[in-house]
Every structure is written in C-alpha cells, then in structure tokens.
Design an enzyme around this catalytic site. Structure first.
Site, PDB file in Angstrom:
ATOM      1  N   CYS A   9       1.079  -1.555  -0.138  1.00 62.78           N
ATOM      2  CA  CYS A   9       0.262   0.003  -0.042  1.00 62.78           C
ATOM      3  C   CYS A   9       0.918   1.509  -0.284  1.00 62.78           C
ATOM      4  CB  CYS A   9      -1.549  -0.116   0.991  1.00 62.78           C
ATOM      5  SG  CYS A   9      -1.805  -1.762   1.384  1.00 62.78           S
TER       6      CYS A   9
HETATM    7  C1  UGA Z   1      -1.473   0.071   5.529  1.00 63.81           C
HETATM    8  C2  UGA Z   1      -2.028   0.845   6.087  1.00 63.81           C
HETATM    9  O1  UGA Z   1      -1.502   0.963   7.320  1.00 63.81           O
HETATM   10  C3  UGA Z   1      -3.434   0.812   6.431  1.00 63.81           C
HETATM   11  O2  UGA Z   1      -3.985   1.815   6.507  1.00 63.81           O
HETATM   12  C4  UGA Z   1      -4.295   1.102   4.449  1.00 63.81           C
HETATM   13  O3  UGA Z   1      -5.478   0.167   4.780  1.00 63.81           O
HETATM   14  C5  UGA Z   1      -3.152  -0.503   4.327  1.00 63.81           C
HETATM   15  O4  UGA Z   1      -2.075   0.434   4.054  1.00 63.81           O
HETATM   16  C6  UGA Z   1      -3.544  -0.027   2.551  1.00 63.81           C
HETATM   17  O5  UGA Z   1      -3.608   0.950   2.037  1.00 63.81           O
HETATM   18  O6  UGA Z   1      -4.663  -1.403   2.238  1.00 63.81           O
HETATM   19  P1  UGA Z   1      -0.472  -1.789   5.309  1.00 63.81           P
HETATM   20  O7  UGA Z   1       0.847  -1.790   4.408  1.00 63.81           O
HETATM   21  O8  UGA Z   1      -0.988  -3.270   5.870  1.00 63.81           O
HETATM   22  O9  UGA Z   1      -1.045  -1.020   6.099  1.00 63.81           O
HETATM   23  O10 UGA Z   1       0.641  -2.023   7.299  1.00 63.81           O
HETATM   24  P2  UGA Z   1       0.986  -1.054   8.025  1.00 63.81           P
HETATM   25  O11 UGA Z   1       0.714  -1.852   9.905  1.00 63.81           O
HETATM   26  O12 UGA Z   1       0.497   0.534   7.706  1.00 63.81           O
HETATM   27  O13 UGA Z   1       2.931  -1.209   7.445  1.00 63.81           O
HETATM   28  C7  UGA Z   1       3.884  -0.831   6.425  1.00 63.81           C
HETATM   29  C8  UGA Z   1       5.045  -0.434   6.584  1.00 63.81           C
HETATM   30  O14 UGA Z   1       5.402   0.198   7.403  1.00 63.81           O
HETATM   31  C9  UGA Z   1       5.561  -1.939   6.945  1.00 63.81           C
HETATM   32  O15 UGA Z   1       6.247  -1.863   5.880  1.00 63.81           O
HETATM   33  C10 UGA Z   1       5.740  -1.700   8.518  1.00 63.81           C
HETATM   34  O16 UGA Z   1       7.340  -1.596   9.003  1.00 63.81           O
HETATM   35  C11 UGA Z   1       6.287   0.204   8.338  1.00 63.81           C
HETATM   36  N1  UGA Z   1       6.299   0.292   9.683  1.00 63.81           N
HETATM   37  C12 UGA Z   1       4.812   1.240  10.377  1.00 63.81           C
HETATM   38  C13 UGA Z   1       7.527   1.354   9.808  1.00 63.81           C
HETATM   39  O17 UGA Z   1       8.848   1.034   9.416  1.00 63.81           O
HETATM   40  N2  UGA Z   1       7.284   2.066  10.695  1.00 63.81           N
HETATM   41  C14 UGA Z   1       6.053   2.983  11.852  1.00 63.81           C
HETATM   42  O18 UGA Z   1       6.039   3.178  12.979  1.00 63.81           O
HETATM   43  C15 UGA Z   1       4.838   2.245  11.034  1.00 63.81           C
END
Ligand code: UGA
Length: 418
Positions: free
Chosen positions: A258
């Site tokens: 995403c």
């Molecule tokens: C993301 C959004 O959080 C959701 O709200 C949205 O619905 C979704 O995309 C989508 O568009 O379908 P997702 O990609 O499943 O969700 O996962 P996240 O938990 O957001 O993590 C994304 C990335 O960011 C991961 O690689 C994670 O390691 C990284 N991350 C997350 C960080 O590096 N730091 C943080 O503080 C949080």
C-alpha cells in the site's frame, strides 16, 4: 468481487456481523480453499470466522450469478502499480463491467461499492459509466459508493471490526442509507462525503502515515549523527495529541502493498495535474535511502562485503504476515549480492515467498541457524521473536548486527538511526 486481502477480510467480517456474503473470485483454487474453510492467505482470526460462517452465510464462487440478487456489490480487486507509477485500473474496469452485466435483469435497487484504493475521479469517470452502459440502467436506478478500507495486513480482522471511522462517499442518499444500515452495529463516526473525496481520503491517509514514518527516519538519521536515540526523542514527541505516537517507529522504512504504491500513485496524479509534490517525493526518497544506510553501516563495521557471509533476519514487509511485497529486505538482499556477499536468512512466515525471488539465499529454520558463523547480520522485520534473541548472537563469527526495527540492544548491535 475479489478474494484477496481486502475482499476476503471484508466478506468474512461482514458475515460475522450477520450478513450473507458471497466472495467472487476467478481463481478456482482460492474459491475452493475458502469453501473448505481454509484461508488462502494468513490473517489472524480469519480461520475462526471461516470455520464459524463458511457454508452457512459465507460462500465463495467463481461465478457472478449471486450479484443479481445482492443488495450491495463490493468491488475489492487490486489496483497494482502501473509501469509509470500510476494505479493500474484494469481489474476495476473488468469488475465494473462484470457487475454491470450481472445486474442487467435485476429489478431491485442495488449499490455498487468500491473498496479498492482508486485515484480520485475513478468512480465518476470509469466505474459509473462502465456499470451503467453494460447494465443498460439509468442514473438513479443503481446506487454507487466509495467506501475505502483502512485495514493493516496482519491486523486486518481487528481493524475491520474496530474502525476509527467509516468513510462513505456516495452519489445519493439512497446509496448512503444502504451503507449506513450495513454498518449499523458499528458505533463510530460515519463520514458522508462525495465519491471523489472518499477516493482522495484513502490516498491522503496512507500518504500521511508514510510521511510520519519517513519523517521519523529522517529525524532518526539526524539523531544518530548527534549521538542520540530517536526512540527516546519520539516517545516524548508522540505524546502531543497533535502529533500522536503511532507510526513514528524509525527504522528500515515502509514496505507492503500500500504505502509505496499509493504514495507513488499520488506523486503521479499530482504531476499529471501540474503540481510538484515535493513532500511526497521526499517521503519516497527517504524510504529508498534507509536500506542503503543499513548496508553502509555494515560496511563501515566489517569492511568490504565481497566474500562475507551475512544473515538477514526478517523477510516479510512487517510482522504477522507472509507478504514480501516491497519488503525492505528485498533491496538489502539485492545490495548484498551486488557487493559479493553470501546470505543466510530466516523469517517465521515469508521464506517460501522470498525463495521464489532469491533462490540463492540460504534459508534457515531458525534465527540461531541463520546467525551461525556469519560476519554480520541485519534485522529487517519487526517480528516480536527477534526481540528475544540474545545468546544466539554469540554464534556469529563476528558479532556485528545492524538493527532496522529497534528490536534489540547488546554488544555489537547498532540501530540504523539510533
Ligand atoms: C497500510 C495502512 O496502515 C492501512 O491503514 C491501509 O488500509 C493499508 O495500508 C492499505 O492501504 O490497504 P499495511 O501496508 O498493511 O497497512 O501495513 P502497516 O502496518 O501500515 O505497515 C506498512 C509498513 O510501514 C511496514 O513495512 C512497517 O514495517 C512500516 N512501519 C510502520 C514503520 O516503518 N514504522 C512505523 O511506525 C509503522
């Protein structure tokens, strides 16, 4: 329509809320697996829902037959990244055309709802014209809604059942009421918007969250060069409710299906509209830079990587999933191979997926076995079990670890930006 992460989770959760759901997907294997009550993807809590509602109020099929009698038709197909970075709407067009064909003979008022992430204007310019022309119906005879999802992979069932808000963009009151009734049991704000605003809300949410992460990474890079721990800094900064403490975890950067795709699509939309999206371009630039920083730190500690053996711990794009799409481990593995290193790797769930992309990595059954005899290690995914590693690091030939997810402290361990 669509039995991927979004469609399957949406369908399963709506069934668990008391609705009757048919998940339509052209992939026979996926359909059979859902009907066998075995989820084709890993998502915590999904098996329980399939076991409870599968074959009773939750079904899967390759046929579009059930659409003609449905009250609501959810389009949950993928919008992958096109060659130029824009969202590829091929599957949306196909689904809209199929939905239109299936409701041709229907006499009841039905609502076509898009859950997929689509660029502003897609409902108006593509979905509505496609459904109306194929179905032969007139405006007002069918309702249209854009109802973006905010689910995180790995926590999708929880997120669906505990939303902060439900965004309902519609073309009229009747469609809005149908969606409001569907979500009646959810006691959260239901935001009524235009179709196009709802489309933009999803991109804006993802772009803002990605910006928070890249912002933290940039502050982290500065903190590290000043001898500070960005986690100590952000713990206090995040307590300001105007900022908030979530998505400030600095590290290897964001991956997944995403954030990278949606921010790039927004950059593309902005540029096509004659706007130079400076912040969004910087968000992507910082994100691309973080894996290179990890390799740079490793080289600083152990010198030339040619002929060195390096362990990569974590291959999934985050914890709780077997998904490796845009995982930060991918550029890291590529750079290690380019530098002439050999690689051992461990991930609790994503090794099979990664082995298809990098068959030459040595995949190990535990972190301990991946670490044995190596010259250095990189931590790429926030799996909680990595936080418990300790003695295992003494199995390394030289104890040099670059932590990309703030999982561990100890001798020889250094954070990417702390
Ligand atoms: C993301 C959004 O959080 C959701 O709200 C949205 O619905 C979704 O995309 C989508 O568009 O379908 P997702 O990609 O499943 O969700 O996962 P996240 O938990 O957001 O993590 C994304 C990335 O960011 C991961 O690689 C994670 O390691 C990284 N991350 C997350 C960080 O590096 N730091 C943080 O503080 C949080």
């Amino acid at each position: 329509m669509g039995g991927g992460y979004v469609g399957l989770v949406t369908g399963a959760c709506l069934a668990s809320c008391g609705h009757r759901v048919t998940i339509i997907d052209p992939d026979q294997e996926k359909v059979t697996s859902i009907n066998r009550k075995e989820p084709p993807i890993f998502e915590g809590g999904l098996t329980d829902i399939l076991q409870k509602y599968g074959g009773k109020t939750l079904f899967a099929s390759t046929s579009c037959e059930s659409i003609s009698s449905a009250d609501l038709i959810f389009i949950c197909v993928g919008t992958p990244q096109g060659e130029d970075g824009s969202a590829d709407l091929t599957f949306i067009r196909e689904a809209a055309t199929q939905a239109g064909g299936a409701i041709r003979e229907s006499e009841q008022f039905q609502v076509v709802v898009v859950k997929s992430t689509v660029p502003p204007g897609t409902m108006k310019d593509l979905v509505i014209p496609a459904v109306l022309s194929v179905s032969g119906k007139k405006e007002g005879e069918i309702g249209f809604a854009m109802n973006p999802e905010f689910l995180r992979e790995g926590r999708a069932i929880y997120d669906f059942l505990h939303p902060d808000r439900i965004v309902i963009g519609t073309d009229g009151d009747e469609a809005y009421q149908a969606l409001e009734a569907l979500y009646e049991s959810f006691d959260v704000p239901k935001i009524k918007t235009s179709l196009t605003a709802a489309e933009m809300i999803k991109y804006t949410s993802n772009a803002f969250l990605a910006t928070k992460i890249s912002f933290s990474n940039e502050i982290g890079n500065i903190c590290k060069s000043l001898g500070l721990d960005v986690y100590e800094v952000m713990a206090a900064v995040g307590l300001d409710p105007r900022i908030g403490s979530l998505f400030l975890n600095a590290g290897a950067g964001f991956g997944g299906s995403c954030f990278p795709k949606d921010v790039l699509a927004l950059v593309h939309m902005a540029e096509s509209a004659g706007v130079d999206p400076l912040i969004l371009k910087a968000v992507l630039c910082v994100n691309d830079h973080q894996p290179d920083r990890m390799i740079g730190l490793l080289q600083k500690r152990i010198g030339n990587l040619a002929g060195k053996q390096i362990a990569v711990l974590g291959l999934a794009f985050k914890d709780n999933t077997d998904d490796i799409r845009e995982s930060r481990a991918i550029p890291v593995i590529r750079a290690l191979f380019r530098a002439g290193a050999t690689i051992s790797a461990y991930d609790p769930m994503a090794m099979e997926a990664m082995s298809r992309l990098f068959p030459d990595v040595q995949y190990c059954l535990s972190a301990a076995s991946a670490l044995t005899g190596v010259d250095g290690a990189l931590i790429m995914t926030e799996w909680p079990e990595f936080g418990k590693l300790k003695e295992e690091f003494s199995l390394m030939k030289t104890q040099v670890v670059i932590d990309g997810r703030h999982m561990i402290t100890g001798p020889g361990i250094e954070g990417v930006c702390w």
